[in-house]
Design a protein around this motif. Structure first.
Motif, PDB file in Angstrom:
ATOM      1  N   LEU A 142       0.823  -1.199   0.000  1.00  0.00           N
ATOM      2  CA  LEU A 142       0.000   0.000   0.000  1.00  0.00           C
ATOM      3  C   LEU A 142       0.863   1.256   0.000  1.00  0.00           C
ATOM      4  CD1 LEU A 142      -2.786  -1.008   2.561  1.00  0.00           C
ATOM      5  CD2 LEU A 142      -3.084  -0.616   0.110  1.00  0.00           C
ATOM      6  N   LEU A 143       1.936   1.217   0.768  1.00  0.00           N
ATOM      7  CA  LEU A 143       2.810   2.385   0.892  1.00  0.00           C
ATOM      8  C   LEU A 143       3.507   2.719  -0.422  1.00  0.00           C
ATOM      9  CD1 LEU A 143       4.065   4.505   2.810  1.00  0.00           C
ATOM     10  CD2 LEU A 143       5.840   2.821   3.347  1.00  0.00           C
ATOM     11  N   THR A 144       3.942   1.696  -1.140  1.00  0.00           N
ATOM     12  CA  THR A 144       4.701   1.918  -2.381  1.00  0.00           C
ATOM     13  C   THR A 144       3.853   1.850  -3.637  1.00  0.00           C
ATOM     14  OG1 THR A 144       5.244  -0.438  -2.621  1.00  0.00           O
ATOM     15  CG2 THR A 144       6.761   0.919  -1.309  1.00  0.00           C
ATOM     16  N   GLY A 145       2.590   1.439  -3.502  1.00  0.00           N
ATOM     17  CA  GLY A 145       1.771   1.247  -4.698  1.00  0.00           C
ATOM     18  C   GLY A 145       2.254   0.094  -5.547  1.00  0.00           C
ATOM     19  N   ALA A 146       2.903  -0.895  -4.914  1.00  0.00           N
ATOM     20  CA  ALA A 146       3.459  -2.066  -5.617  1.00  0.00           C
ATOM     21  C   ALA A 146       4.359  -1.632  -6.769  1.00  0.00           C
ATOM     22  CB  ALA A 146       2.338  -2.978  -6.110  1.00  0.00           C
ATOM     23  N   PHE A 147       5.117  -0.572  -6.559  1.00  0.00           N
ATOM     24  CA  PHE A 147       5.954   0.025  -7.603  1.00  0.00           C
ATOM     25  C   PHE A 147       6.952  -0.975  -8.171  1.00  0.00           C
ATOM     26  CE2 PHE A 147       9.491   2.649  -9.111  1.00  0.00           C
ATOM     27  CZ  PHE A 147       8.840   3.627  -9.837  1.00  0.00           C
ATOM     28  N   HIS A 148       7.698  -1.640  -7.294  1.00  0.00           N
ATOM     29  CA  HIS A 148       8.723  -2.575  -7.750  1.00  0.00           C
ATOM     30  C   HIS A 148       8.115  -3.894  -8.211  1.00  0.00           C
ATOM     31  CE1 HIS A 148      11.839   0.120  -6.398  1.00  0.00           C
ATOM     32  NE2 HIS A 148      11.252   0.199  -5.215  1.00  0.00           N
ATOM     33  N   GLU A 149       7.034  -4.305  -7.566  1.00  0.00           N
ATOM     34  CA  GLU A 149       6.363  -5.534  -7.978  1.00  0.00           C
ATOM     35  C   GLU A 149       5.830  -5.418  -9.411  1.00  0.00           C
ATOM     36  OE1 GLU A 149       6.614  -5.623  -3.609  1.00  0.00           O
ATOM     37  OE2 GLU A 149       6.048  -4.096  -5.072  1.00  0.00           O
ATOM     38  N   ASP A 150       5.398  -4.229  -9.789  1.00  0.00           N
ATOM     39  CA  ASP A 150       4.955  -3.996 -11.161  1.00  0.00           C
ATOM     40  C   ASP A 150       6.110  -4.208 -12.135  1.00  0.00           C
ATOM     41  OD1 ASP A 150       3.031  -2.832 -13.202  1.00  0.00           O
ATOM     42  OD2 ASP A 150       4.652  -1.369 -13.329  1.00  0.00           O
ATOM     43  N   GLY A 151       7.296  -3.724 -11.767  1.00  0.00           N
ATOM     44  CA  GLY A 151       8.473  -3.938 -12.614  1.00  0.00           C
ATOM     45  C   GLY A 151       8.835  -5.402 -12.717  1.00  0.00           C
TER      46      GLY A 151
END
Length: 263
Positions: free
Chosen positions: A88-97
């Motif tokens: 939630l904190l990161t918006g799944a930023f790295h997981e999207d990559g």
């Protein structure tokens, strides 16, 4: 006599660094950034040296959520709540990559096709498998660690994985003419790289310097292998590659902590 430093220029430099830190926080997380920070084209490249510290903040949130949840719930549930907090904190930023990279590298051979698939926001079979495997590995390794190790490794993994991933900016070329990481993708100078290392890597050594040294060795090998792979497949890196690398490094740190506990 040496000239005295101008207090106003020093104050401006400090304010600039605060802006860069808050820019990094706004880029990598969903934390609202004050309006006075503003935005200029040079903010993001300058903010790259603060990316590891953002990892420290994300890891601290993960550790705090786990430390609170473990008082009420079994450890596997506490770990899941901690993971959910970071997503939630990161918006799944790295997981999207991670998902985009798995789809692209798993589903294409030619460089142009890899970049085209990576640019597609839809998730495919390879991306779904990679994401599920990565999340399950995080959950199971953290659930198997002692609670105190979970608190430490949550901070260490988020900080060090970002530090090692961002180091690709110092050694590899960004391969897109445009993209979400284009604004960041400028060569990271030696002073900035040293600062990234100082803010992101020492957390590995806090509980046991021998484990920290071994983990750092594993990260170095993985970084070398991923760097060679990125260069061979697409000639450099993209923003998705950095997210993929960060996730690989994060999981590797958890696995090293679990392996050392079993010894």
């Amino acid at each position: 006599m040496p000239a005295k430093a101008d207090p106003r220029s020093l104050a401006h430099r400090v304010l600039d660094e605060v802006r860069y830190l808050l820019t990094a926080l706004g880029y990598f997380t969903r934390v609202p950034v004050p309006r006075w920070v503003g935005f200029e084209p040079h903010y993001l490249p300058a903010a790259a040296r603060w990316f590891a510290l953002v990892g420290v903040l994300v890891g601290t949130v993960a550790a705090l959520v786990f430390a609170i949840a473990i008082r009420v719930f079994p450890q596997p549930v506490a770990v899941l709540l901690s993971m959910a907090a970071t997503l939630l904190l990161t918006g799944a930023f790295h997981e999207d990559g991670l998902a985009d990279s798995c789809d692209a590298f798993g589903g294409a051979y030619a460089r142009e096709d890899v970049l085209r698939i990576m640019h597609d926001s839809r998730i495919g079979v390879f991306g779904a498998i990679g994401l599920v495997v990565a999340l399950l590995l995080k959950w199971q390794t953290l659930a198997a660690l002692s609670p105190m190790r979970v608190v430490w490794v949550s901070i260490a993994a988020h900080a060090a994985s970002r530090a090692v991933a961002i180091s690709f900016l110092a050694t590899h070329e960004y391969v897109r003419s445009e993209g979400k990481a284009k604004a960041v993708a400028r060569r990271l100078g030696r002073p900035a790289l040293v600062w990234v290392a100082l803010t992101g890597l020492p957390w590995l050594f806090l509980p046991d310097w021998r484990l920290g040294l071994a983990t750092l060795g594993v990260l170095a090998v993985l970084r070398f292998g991923l760097g060679r792979w990125f260069k061979r497949r697409i000639g450099g890196y993209t923003g998705d590659c950095l997210g993929f690398a960060q996730q690989v490094f994060e999981v590797a740190i958890y696995l090293c902590a679990l392996a050392s506990q079993a010894v």
